[in-house]
Design a protein around this motif. Sequence first.
Motif, PDB file in Angstrom:
ATOM      1  N   PRO A  49       0.823  -1.216   0.000  1.00  0.00           N
ATOM      2  CA  PRO A  49       0.000   0.000   0.000  1.00  0.00           C
ATOM      3  C   PRO A  49       0.851   1.257   0.000  1.00  0.00           C
ATOM      4  O   PRO A  49       2.015   1.253   0.407  1.00  0.00           O
ATOM      5  N   ILE A  50       0.246   2.338  -0.462  1.00  0.00           N
ATOM      6  CA  ILE A  50       0.971   3.602  -0.603  1.00  0.00           C
ATOM      7  C   ILE A  50       0.411   4.657   0.351  1.00  0.00           C
ATOM      8  O   ILE A  50      -0.738   4.577   0.782  1.00  0.00           O
ATOM      9  N   PRO A  51       1.217   5.668   0.690  1.00  0.00           N
ATOM     10  CA  PRO A  51       0.714   6.775   1.514  1.00  0.00           C
ATOM     11  C   PRO A  51      -0.423   7.498   0.806  1.00  0.00           C
ATOM     12  O   PRO A  51      -0.475   7.561  -0.422  1.00  0.00           O
ATOM     13  N   ASP A  52      -1.330   8.034   1.594  1.00  0.00           N
ATOM     14  CA  ASP A  52      -2.472   8.748   1.047  1.00  0.00           C
ATOM     15  C   ASP A  52      -2.064  10.142   0.564  1.00  0.00           C
ATOM     16  O   ASP A  52      -1.274  10.827   1.212  1.00  0.00           O
ATOM     17  N   GLU A  53      -2.593  10.547  -0.587  1.00  0.00           N
ATOM     18  CA  GLU A  53      -2.431  11.914  -1.102  1.00  0.00           C
ATOM     19  C   GLU A  53      -3.830  12.528  -1.232  1.00  0.00           C
ATOM     20  O   GLU A  53      -4.429  12.494  -2.307  1.00  0.00           O
ATOM     21  N   PRO A  54      -4.375  13.073  -0.159  1.00  0.00           N
ATOM     22  CA  PRO A  54      -5.745  13.579  -0.181  1.00  0.00           C
ATOM     23  C   PRO A  54      -5.899  14.786  -1.098  1.00  0.00           C
ATOM     24  O   PRO A  54      -4.929  15.484  -1.407  1.00  0.00           O
ATOM     25  N   THR A  55      -7.121  15.037  -1.505  1.00  0.00           N
ATOM     26  CA  THR A  55      -7.392  16.178  -2.374  1.00  0.00           C
ATOM     27  C   THR A  55      -7.073  17.502  -1.691  1.00  0.00           C
ATOM     28  O   THR A  55      -6.785  18.494  -2.368  1.00  0.00           O
ATOM     29  N   SER A  56      -7.104  17.516  -0.369  1.00  0.00           N
ATOM     30  CA  SER A  56      -6.735  18.736   0.358  1.00  0.00           C
ATOM     31  C   SER A  56      -5.260  19.058   0.189  1.00  0.00           C
ATOM     32  O   SER A  56      -4.833  20.203   0.333  1.00  0.00           O
ATOM     33  N   GLN A  57      -4.466  18.050  -0.146  1.00  0.00           N
ATOM     34  CA  GLN A  57      -3.029  18.229  -0.358  1.00  0.00           C
ATOM     35  C   GLN A  57      -2.713  18.494  -1.828  1.00  0.00           C
ATOM     36  O   GLN A  57      -1.861  19.331  -2.156  1.00  0.00           O
ATOM     37  N   THR A  58      -3.394  17.789  -2.729  1.00  0.00           N
ATOM     38  CA  THR A  58      -3.077  17.884  -4.164  1.00  0.00           C
ATOM     39  C   THR A  58      -3.833  18.986  -4.877  1.00  0.00           C
ATOM     40  O   THR A  58      -3.407  19.444  -5.946  1.00  0.00           O
ATOM     41  N   GLY A  59      -4.986  19.378  -4.345  1.00  0.00           N
ATOM     42  CA  GLY A  59      -5.819  20.361  -5.031  1.00  0.00           C
ATOM     43  C   GLY A  59      -6.686  19.764  -6.128  1.00  0.00           C
ATOM     44  O   GLY A  59      -7.432  20.480  -6.794  1.00  0.00           O
ATOM     45  N   LEU A  60      -6.600  18.443  -6.320  1.00  0.00           N
ATOM     46  CA  LEU A  60      -7.419  17.770  -7.325  1.00  0.00           C
ATOM     47  C   LEU A  60      -8.811  17.518  -6.755  1.00  0.00           C
ATOM     48  O   LEU A  60      -9.012  17.569  -5.545  1.00  0.00           O
ATOM     49  N   ARG A  61      -9.780  17.241  -7.624  1.00  0.00           N
ATOM     50  CA  ARG A  61     -11.151  17.076  -7.179  1.00  0.00           C
ATOM     51  C   ARG A  61     -11.840  15.915  -7.902  1.00  0.00           C
ATOM     52  O   ARG A  61     -11.440  15.527  -9.002  1.00  0.00           O
ATOM     53  N   HIS A  62     -12.878  15.385  -7.257  1.00  0.00           N
ATOM     54  CA  HIS A  62     -13.676  14.313  -7.844  1.00  0.00           C
ATOM     55  C   HIS A  62     -14.732  14.907  -8.778  1.00  0.00           C
ATOM     56  O   HIS A  62     -15.915  14.935  -8.483  1.00  0.00           O
ATOM     57  N   THR A  63     -14.253  15.385  -9.916  1.00  0.00           N
ATOM     58  CA  THR A  63     -15.118  15.943 -10.948  1.00  0.00           C
ATOM     59  C   THR A  63     -15.291  14.916 -12.065  1.00  0.00           C
ATOM     60  O   THR A  63     -14.669  13.851 -12.056  1.00  0.00           O
ATOM     61  N   ASP A  64     -16.127  15.222 -13.030  1.00  0.00           N
ATOM     62  CA  ASP A  64     -16.423  14.303 -14.117  1.00  0.00           C
ATOM     63  C   ASP A  64     -15.143  13.826 -14.800  1.00  0.00           C
ATOM     64  O   ASP A  64     -14.327  14.633 -15.256  1.00  0.00           O
ATOM     65  N   GLY A  65     -14.945  12.515 -14.847  1.00  0.00           N
ATOM     66  CA  GLY A  65     -13.759  11.938 -15.477  1.00  0.00           C
ATOM     67  C   GLY A  65     -12.583  11.737 -14.554  1.00  0.00           C
ATOM     68  O   GLY A  65     -11.554  11.178 -14.975  1.00  0.00           O
TER      69      GLY A  65
END
Length: 218
Positions: free
Chosen positions: A112-128
């Motif tokens: 398993p790998i360390p978590d990279e949450p969206t609060s850290q990456t700035g990415l979001r669960h948007t379409d696609g």
Amino acid sequence: MDRRTLSLTLLLSLLAAPALAQTVEAEAAPVAAPVAAMVAPQAREHVVLTTSAGDIVIALDPAAPVTSANFLRYVDDKRFDGTDFYRGMVIAPGMGLIQGGANNAPNRILPPIPDEPTSQTGLRHTDGAVSMARYEPGSATGDFFIILGDVPSLDASASDPGFAVFGHVIDGMDVVRQILAAPKSATEGEGFMRGQMLDPRIAILSARRLAVTVADPR
């Protein structure tokens, strides 16, 4: 269903997903290198998933370097070849997710790998968006899901770690929609996942890096 209930339903059902058993006829996987040895992509890499329903092209995001590197290890080791998309979760019309990958097969998964949450990456669960399935944060291995529609309840918040987005589909969303709409078993799956298991599965024939740059429509 209010947002709080929807969020809880999604989180519980996704957390259960990697526990599904799967019989895989494959050679024993080589001993994996530690996470620290991963080479994070320095530029945006592209991967094509060739499935029995058509091709899906994914652009990995350098904003999630550990998660992207982990996905590329599965691709380069051909650990996704011969797996499948096994789940389609419809949340609302035009909204849902499809899930696939190693399905916890012991001869396919890496540590398993360390978590990279969206609060850290700035990415979001948007379409696609392409994101990692897992139990608790830091337990993701080789299962991933693709979002249809915008599902912000899967993003990290002050009270919820959410899930780790690491890329997005740039070609083949028609295939993603086709997989989500595919027939499902009425009895297979446990708990929240009952009625979400694709029957038959949609095969992932191969997963390969693309040698050429693909235009990103975003």
